[in-house]
Design a protein around this motif. Sequence first.
Motif, mmCIF file in Angstrom:
data_model
loop_
_atom_site.group_PDB
_atom_site.id
_atom_site.type_symbol
_atom_site.label_atom_id
_atom_site.label_comp_id
_atom_site.label_asym_id
_atom_site.label_seq_id
_atom_site.Cartn_x
_atom_site.Cartn_y
_atom_site.Cartn_z
ATOM 1 N N ALA A 1 0.837 -1.209 0.000
ATOM 2 C CA ALA A 1 0.000 0.000 0.000
ATOM 3 C C ALA A 1 0.868 1.253 0.000
ATOM 4 C CB ALA A 1 -0.927 -0.007 1.210
ATOM 5 N N GLY B 1 0.039 5.143 -0.949
ATOM 6 C CA GLY B 1 -0.828 5.394 0.199
ATOM 7 C C GLY B 1 -0.044 5.329 1.492
ATOM 8 N N TYR B 2 -0.776 5.239 2.572
ATOM 9 C CA TYR B 2 -0.176 5.078 3.886
ATOM 10 C C TYR B 2 -0.028 3.593 4.185
ATOM 11 C CZ TYR B 2 -1.372 9.958 4.500
ATOM 12 O OH TYR B 2 -1.478 11.312 4.355
ATOM 13 N N ARG C 1 -10.760 -2.764 -0.154
ATOM 14 C CA ARG C 1 -10.594 -2.714 1.305
ATOM 15 C C ARG C 1 -11.032 -4.028 1.946
ATOM 16 N NH1 ARG C 1 -12.430 2.548 0.408
ATOM 17 N NH2 ARG C 1 -14.561 1.941 0.923
ATOM 18 N N ASP D 1 -3.088 1.200 4.099
ATOM 19 C CA ASP D 1 -4.177 1.907 3.425
ATOM 20 C C ASP D 1 -4.721 0.963 2.357
ATOM 21 O OD1 ASP D 1 -5.918 3.688 2.317
ATOM 22 O OD2 ASP D 1 -4.379 5.026 1.490
ATOM 23 N N TYR D 2 -5.722 0.203 2.745
ATOM 24 C CA TYR D 2 -6.199 -0.901 1.909
ATOM 25 C C TYR D 2 -6.698 -0.444 0.543
ATOM 26 C CZ TYR D 2 -6.313 -2.987 6.547
ATOM 27 O OH TYR D 2 -5.982 -3.405 7.796
ATOM 28 N N GLU D 3 -7.169 0.770 0.450
ATOM 29 C CA GLU D 3 -7.703 1.257 -0.817
ATOM 30 C C GLU D 3 -6.618 1.362 -1.893
ATOM 31 O OE1 GLU D 3 -10.408 5.013 -2.323
ATOM 32 O OE2 GLU D 3 -10.208 4.581 -0.201
ATOM 33 N N MET D 4 -5.366 1.444 -1.482
ATOM 34 C CA MET D 4 -4.266 1.596 -2.434
ATOM 35 C C MET D 4 -3.684 0.260 -2.905
ATOM 36 S SD MET D 4 -4.260 4.777 -2.824
ATOM 37 C CE MET D 4 -2.824 4.994 -3.835
#
Length: 146
Positions: A89, A94-95, A113, A98-101
């Motif tokens: 991630a 992302g961070y 996510r 950060d599952y969205e990445m």
Amino acid sequence: MRRQEESPIVLLGSRLLSPYIMLFGLYVIFFGHYSPGGGFQGGTLLAASILLIRLSGGRRVSRLQIQEFATTPLAIFGVVIYFTTGLVAMIMGGYFLDYEMLPFTGMEPAMVRYWGILIIEVGIGLAVMAILVMIYDNMVKGEDYA
């Protein structure tokens, strides 16, 4: 420690109960990302099912399960799953965690996510299970049990 005497009733009871505890532990891991529970609780249940057999059957029966030398690699593999997911991630911009990445192409962000959290829960569950079994194995090392 007194020498353990085998009880066929206790061994049979633990052999019948252990798979159901393990199945519930897997359920808690795989459905813990949107319900109460998760990797730590599921890993603890998995470890409890293994330790139930080890306590009731002794060393002879416990050799049929996870071997003592395999617990450290399993724990490391669980931690690697966790950190790799976070680092991927970060690499994607992302961070950490950060599952969205995560690079799951063709999925909407909610599903990315969903799968990211599930991967984390599996890694945590595997690490917790292996570490708890490792703690037990180290505690009884050198003890005289069947």
